[in-house]
Design a protein around this motif. Sequence first.
Motif, PDB file in Angstrom:
ATOM      1  N   LYS A 147       2.145  -4.361   6.059  1.00 10.57           N
ATOM      2  CA  LYS A 147       3.271  -3.626   6.914  1.00 10.57           C
ATOM      3  C   LYS A 147       3.747  -2.385   6.077  1.00 10.57           C
ATOM      4  CE  LYS A 147       4.774  -7.438   9.621  1.00 10.57           C
ATOM      5  NZ  LYS A 147       6.040  -8.283   9.928  1.00 10.57           N
ATOM      6  N   VAL A 148       3.997  -2.542   4.883  1.00  8.85           N
ATOM      7  CA  VAL A 148       4.364  -1.437   4.078  1.00  8.85           C
ATOM      8  C   VAL A 148       3.421  -0.300   4.063  1.00  8.85           C
ATOM      9  CG1 VAL A 148       5.336  -0.666   1.949  1.00  8.85           C
ATOM     10  CG2 VAL A 148       6.168  -2.861   2.745  1.00  8.85           C
ATOM     11  N   LEU A 149       2.251  -0.755   3.605  1.00  7.78           N
ATOM     12  CA  LEU A 149       1.205   0.225   3.567  1.00  7.78           C
ATOM     13  C   LEU A 149       0.963   1.106   4.913  1.00  7.78           C
ATOM     14  CD1 LEU A 149      -1.804  -1.382   1.513  1.00  7.78           C
ATOM     15  CD2 LEU A 149      -0.324   0.624   0.808  1.00  7.78           C
ATOM     16  N   GLY A 150       1.014   0.500   5.930  1.00  3.91           N
ATOM     17  CA  GLY A 150       0.971   0.973   7.353  1.00  3.91           C
ATOM     18  C   GLY A 150       2.003   1.944   7.463  1.00  3.91           C
ATOM     19  N   VAL A 151       3.353   1.461   7.128  1.00  4.84           N
ATOM     20  CA  VAL A 151       4.160   2.563   7.399  1.00  4.84           C
ATOM     21  C   VAL A 151       4.316   3.756   6.538  1.00  4.84           C
ATOM     22  CG1 VAL A 151       6.591   2.919   7.180  1.00  4.84           C
ATOM     23  CG2 VAL A 151       6.005   0.772   8.332  1.00  4.84           C
ATOM     24  N   PHE A 152       3.907   3.600   5.313  1.00  8.76           N
ATOM     25  CA  PHE A 152       3.661   4.749   4.307  1.00  8.76           C
ATOM     26  C   PHE A 152       2.428   5.522   4.869  1.00  8.76           C
ATOM     27  CE2 PHE A 152       1.408   6.306   0.465  1.00  8.76           C
ATOM     28  CZ  PHE A 152       2.556   6.995  -0.198  1.00  8.76           C
ATOM     29  N   PHE A 153       1.575   4.809   5.100  1.00  9.55           N
ATOM     30  CA  PHE A 153       0.328   5.778   5.447  1.00  9.55           C
ATOM     31  C   PHE A 153       0.666   6.509   6.856  1.00  9.55           C
ATOM     32  CE2 PHE A 153      -3.793   6.699   7.650  1.00  9.55           C
ATOM     33  CZ  PHE A 153      -4.513   7.090   6.520  1.00  9.55           C
ATOM     34  N   SER A 154       1.457   6.155   7.767  1.00  8.61           N
ATOM     35  CA  SER A 154       1.838   6.735   9.016  1.00  8.61           C
ATOM     36  C   SER A 154       2.754   8.041   8.702  1.00  8.61           C
ATOM     37  CB  SER A 154       2.601   5.998   9.848  1.00  8.61           C
ATOM     38  OG  SER A 154       1.823   4.820  10.534  1.00  8.61           O
ATOM     39  N   ILE A 155       3.726   7.749   7.635  1.00 11.54           N
ATOM     40  CA  ILE A 155       4.530   8.954   7.269  1.00 11.54           C
ATOM     41  C   ILE A 155       3.578   9.876   6.575  1.00 11.54           C
ATOM     42  CG2 ILE A 155       6.169   9.542   5.637  1.00 11.54           C
ATOM     43  CD1 ILE A 155       7.473   6.700   6.027  1.00 11.54           C
ATOM     44  N   ILE A 156       2.432   9.489   5.736  1.00 18.51           N
ATOM     45  CA  ILE A 156       1.541  10.632   5.104  1.00 18.51           C
ATOM     46  C   ILE A 156       0.813  11.160   6.332  1.00 18.51           C
ATOM     47  CG2 ILE A 156      -0.198  10.589   3.612  1.00 18.51           C
ATOM     48  CD1 ILE A 156       2.352  10.114   2.109  1.00 18.51           C
TER      49      ILE A 156
END
Length: 478
Positions: A147-156
Amino acid sequence: MENAINNIVLMISDVLYRPWFVPLLLLAGGLYFTIRTRFMQISMFKDSLKVVAEKPKSENGISSFGALMVSTASRVGTGNIIGVATAIILGGAGSIFWMWLTAILGGASAFVESTLAQIYKKNSDGSSYGGPAYYMRDAIKLKGVGKVLGVFFSIIIIFTYAVGYNMLAAYNLQSTFSAFSFYNQNSPKVIGVILAIAFGAIVIGGAKRLSDVTKILVPVMGVIYVGVALVVILMNIKNVPHMFHLILANAFDFKAIFGGFTGSCIMFGVKRGLYSNEAGMGSAPNAAATADVSHPVKQGLVQMLSVFIDTLLICSTTAFLCLITNVDPQKYVNGDAANAAGYVQAAIHSTLGNFGPIFIAVSMFFFAFTTLIGNYSYCEGCLAFVLKRDLKRQEALVFRCIAIVLIYVGAVSQADLVWNMADMAQGFMVITNMPVILVLGGTAVRCLNDYRKQKHAGLDPHFIASDIGIHDETDFWK
């Protein structure tokens, strides 16, 4: 202020593009997937041509070709012209070889990430959506990490496309007009305003017809661009052996390469190849997830084909157009940046006269404008993923207005700032997405084996997730 921001961005970018970081992830990762998929870029190239013509399963579904056009609208753009010319000016002719290698190996990475996006795509009233954020969230089993990776990647992704890539596309478009007599110090501002208004008409005004027209015009312009470049190549055919000698000799001048790696042909080949084809970054899977296909591998093959169209065809076209003429690229070095638009226009002018620069400006307009729309199309979905809900009307309006302002800012910015910003942003995407698909790649490989097994049996492959050991709940493939 711009110089201070650029120094910070450049410092981060220099770390990202050290040999053991982004280049290693892209090249070694692509080689790993090439071996694991048994060189599917070659063995399944014919299949990729066949599946791109297939109709969607449902009447209202998006076809493989439709998803290909969405991702290609983002891939085929200013990078195919200005990006390639920049690589030649700053990295040398050998950068083209490393751009080719990045694309060939990257085809396998593009296949894996797009196949994963298909497997883990989500259902929305019969249509589908998805991308890396979703396969990170749903396929990574470590508690909370996905979940954290998904959110971080979306922001990137939002930062890369709304800020890095769209600012760069705006700059590249306005810089193309610098070859004309009417261009002066106020021209970037005027062109930036016009471009921002046209972009706003699409994202706020809902001028869907104009957007649809550009999606038709860009493939047409791509064919015309390749055709005109072919004329230039034929008119300078005697220079072909010398051109390939330049590319290969410079590509393997390892003493020069490792004497200054950050400015070498390998580095510029990797950077500009990535900017152009986006393989391994995790952008195209957002479009791949929307396709309505009977088997995830079909869309993986289509996205692999898109990488080849973008780099091996259109980028090579620009490279040959420039290198086959006698125009010296070193004359277009401008400090730490490059007058790439001037180089391309001088090269085509040397053969076709005044028609050449006008043709490049027109091509850049269509490529850049559709790139702006294609880039932005990734952003709102990623913002919804971060918020865990659809955007409210007021929120969407504010976000779109910010995106419009960034178009103007990009048009009036310094060349080195917009290029370094884009390089840094795409580097962050690579170091997030590539490790994930290296971990999850076995799922895509099993999916490929299932596809090959059904094809060998004479069937039109249809996918069931449990057949390859996926027992988690999926919206499709039951």
